[in-house]
Design an enzyme around this catalytic site. Structure first.
Site, mmCIF file in Angstrom:
data_model
loop_
_atom_site.group_PDB
_atom_site.id
_atom_site.type_symbol
_atom_site.label_atom_id
_atom_site.label_comp_id
_atom_site.label_asym_id
_atom_site.label_seq_id
_atom_site.Cartn_x
_atom_site.Cartn_y
_atom_site.Cartn_z
ATOM 1 N N GLU A 20 -5.207 -4.861 10.517
ATOM 2 C CA GLU A 20 -4.201 -3.818 10.720
ATOM 3 C C GLU A 20 -4.493 -3.096 12.042
ATOM 4 O O GLU A 20 -5.286 -2.145 12.051
ATOM 5 C CB GLU A 20 -4.227 -2.814 9.569
ATOM 6 C CG GLU A 20 -3.928 -3.432 8.214
ATOM 7 C CD GLU A 20 -3.375 -2.395 7.241
ATOM 8 O OE1 GLU A 20 -2.303 -2.648 6.682
ATOM 9 O OE2 GLU A 20 -4.007 -1.335 7.063
ATOM 10 N N SER A 54 3.541 -2.025 10.310
ATOM 11 C CA SER A 54 4.992 -2.059 10.529
ATOM 12 C C SER A 54 5.626 -3.397 10.150
ATOM 13 O O SER A 54 6.534 -3.876 10.827
ATOM 14 C CB SER A 54 5.338 -1.685 11.974
ATOM 15 O OG SER A 54 4.941 -0.351 12.244
ATOM 16 N N GLY A 60 2.587 2.460 10.810
ATOM 17 C CA GLY A 60 3.519 3.573 10.674
ATOM 18 C C GLY A 60 4.244 3.925 11.949
ATOM 19 O O GLY A 60 4.883 4.973 12.048
ATOM 20 N N HIS A 87 -9.462 1.219 4.778
ATOM 21 C CA HIS A 87 -8.197 1.417 5.499
ATOM 22 C C HIS A 87 -8.433 2.341 6.698
ATOM 23 O O HIS A 87 -9.234 3.269 6.630
ATOM 24 C CB HIS A 87 -7.144 2.005 4.551
ATOM 25 C CG HIS A 87 -5.773 1.953 5.140
ATOM 26 N ND1 HIS A 87 -5.328 2.896 6.053
ATOM 27 C CD2 HIS A 87 -4.774 1.069 4.990
ATOM 28 C CE1 HIS A 87 -4.095 2.577 6.417
ATOM 29 N NE2 HIS A 87 -3.735 1.470 5.801
ATOM 30 N N ASN A 131 0.857 -1.183 0.000
ATOM 31 C CA ASN A 131 0.000 0.000 0.000
ATOM 32 C C ASN A 131 0.893 1.232 0.000
ATOM 33 O O ASN A 131 1.492 1.553 1.020
ATOM 34 C CB ASN A 131 -0.912 -0.024 1.239
ATOM 35 C CG ASN A 131 -1.740 1.243 1.365
ATOM 36 O OD1 ASN A 131 -1.800 2.053 0.434
ATOM 37 N ND2 ASN A 131 -2.377 1.416 2.507
ATOM 38 N N TRP A 132 0.937 1.878 -1.131
ATOM 39 C CA TRP A 132 1.838 3.027 -1.266
ATOM 40 C C TRP A 132 1.265 4.304 -0.669
ATOM 41 O O TRP A 132 1.947 5.328 -0.641
ATOM 42 C CB TRP A 132 2.203 3.238 -2.746
ATOM 43 C CG TRP A 132 3.181 2.228 -3.269
ATOM 44 C CD1 TRP A 132 3.757 1.195 -2.566
ATOM 45 C CD2 TRP A 132 3.709 2.153 -4.596
ATOM 46 N NE1 TRP A 132 4.604 0.496 -3.383
ATOM 47 C CE2 TRP A 132 4.596 1.055 -4.642
ATOM 48 C CE3 TRP A 132 3.514 2.899 -5.768
ATOM 49 C CZ2 TRP A 132 5.290 0.695 -5.795
ATOM 50 C CZ3 TRP A 132 4.193 2.551 -6.923
ATOM 51 C CH2 TRP A 132 5.082 1.463 -6.930
ATOM 52 N N LYS A 133 -0.009 4.269 -0.256
ATOM 53 C CA LYS A 133 -0.643 5.458 0.339
ATOM 54 C C LYS A 133 -0.451 6.647 -0.620
ATOM 55 O O LYS A 133 -0.507 6.457 -1.828
ATOM 56 C CB LYS A 133 -0.088 5.704 1.749
ATOM 57 C CG LYS A 133 -0.197 4.421 2.601
ATOM 58 C CD LYS A 133 0.060 4.612 4.067
ATOM 59 C CE LYS A 133 -0.084 3.262 4.769
ATOM 60 N NZ LYS A 133 0.010 3.367 6.230
ATOM 61 N N GLU A 183 -6.800 4.736 7.774
ATOM 62 C CA GLU A 183 -6.590 6.161 7.485
ATOM 63 C C GLU A 183 -7.838 6.765 6.847
ATOM 64 O O GLU A 183 -8.142 7.938 7.051
ATOM 65 C CB GLU A 183 -5.340 6.338 6.614
ATOM 66 C CG GLU A 183 -4.080 6.079 7.438
ATOM 67 C CD GLU A 183 -2.891 5.559 6.670
ATOM 68 O OE1 GLU A 183 -2.885 5.623 5.431
ATOM 69 O OE2 GLU A 183 -1.954 5.053 7.327
#
Ligand code: 13P
Length: 224
Positions: free
Chosen positions: A150, A186, A156, A84, A6-8, A86
């Site tokens: 997650e 992580s 992160g 996700h 996942n490159w965000k 976020e």
């Protein structure tokens, strides 16, 4: 084993092409790259399996800033991350919108990586199981849907869930839903093998360590 990166909000088309130019993951591991929308076409052109990071539930309409699953399919994208943390934290994503998005992506013939996990406060309050049960309950059972556990406190932060914590959560999720379950939070080259060795860990959803081809490849090879 499925390893997804996942490159965000990192890597435009130029950096995407540069990353994928020499990227040769092992044949016996399913590897998925999830770049930002603007880099999807570049990633598809490079010949890897590509998922988006989100998709809207309507096919089209007056939804400024959104992208539909049908549009992703037209581009050659094979699925999408949905829900996700976020998105849940910063963009008002709820269990209900997660359900709508996941169903729409499946209806479009694409795959879903549905994310869930407890916050640090929820874990400390002893509410992890209740949160996971609530988040799993809205997800359809489908052969193209996988779940990513997650824990929000591990994303992160460098604070990976211990293999035992991951295994415990994955076993609970699998008792509630028939999906494969990836671990995210992580994941790094030096902890991937131990996490992936847990019996109910079916792969990984990798954030920061997927941005560098050397570290992402190391994780892909650890999955063999
Ligand atoms: P990190 O691997 O950077 O902790 O991110 C995990 C994640 O959010 C993947 O979706």
């Amino acid at each position: 084993m499925l390893i997804a990166g996942n490159w965000k909000m990192f890597k435009g088309p130029h950096e995407t092409r540069a990353f994928l130019a020499g990227f040769r993951p092992p044949d016996d591991v399913d590897v998925v790259i999830c770049p930002p929308y603007v880099s999807l076409a570049a990633a598809v052109d490079a010949g890897v399996t590509v998922y988006a990071q989100n998709a809207h539930w309507e096919r089209d309409g007056a939804y400024t800033g959104e992208v539909s699953a049908a549009m992703l399919a037209e581009l050659g994208v094979r699925g999408s991350i949905i829900g996700h943390s976020e998105r849940r934290q910063h963009f008002c994503e709820t269990d209900e919108t997660v359900r709508l998005r996941a169903e729409a992506v499946l209806d479009a013939g694409l795959g879903v990586i549905a994310c869930l996990g407890e916050t640090e406060g929820e874990r400390e309050a002893g509410a992890t199981e209740e949160v996971l049960r609530r988040q799993v309950a809205v997800l359809p059972e489908h052969e193209r849907l996988v779940i990513a556990y997650e824990p929000v406190w591990a994303i992160g932060t460098g604070r990976t869930a211990s293999p035992q914590q991951a295994q415990e959560a994955h076993a609970l999720i699998k008792s509630l839903h028939a999906a494969q379950v990836l671990y995210g939070g992580s994941v790094k080259p030096d902890n991937a093998a131990e996490l992936l060795a847990q019996p109910d860990v079916d792969g990984a959803l990798v954030g920061g360590a997927s941005l560098d081809p050397t570290s992402f490849l190391a994780i892909c090879f650890a999955a063999r």
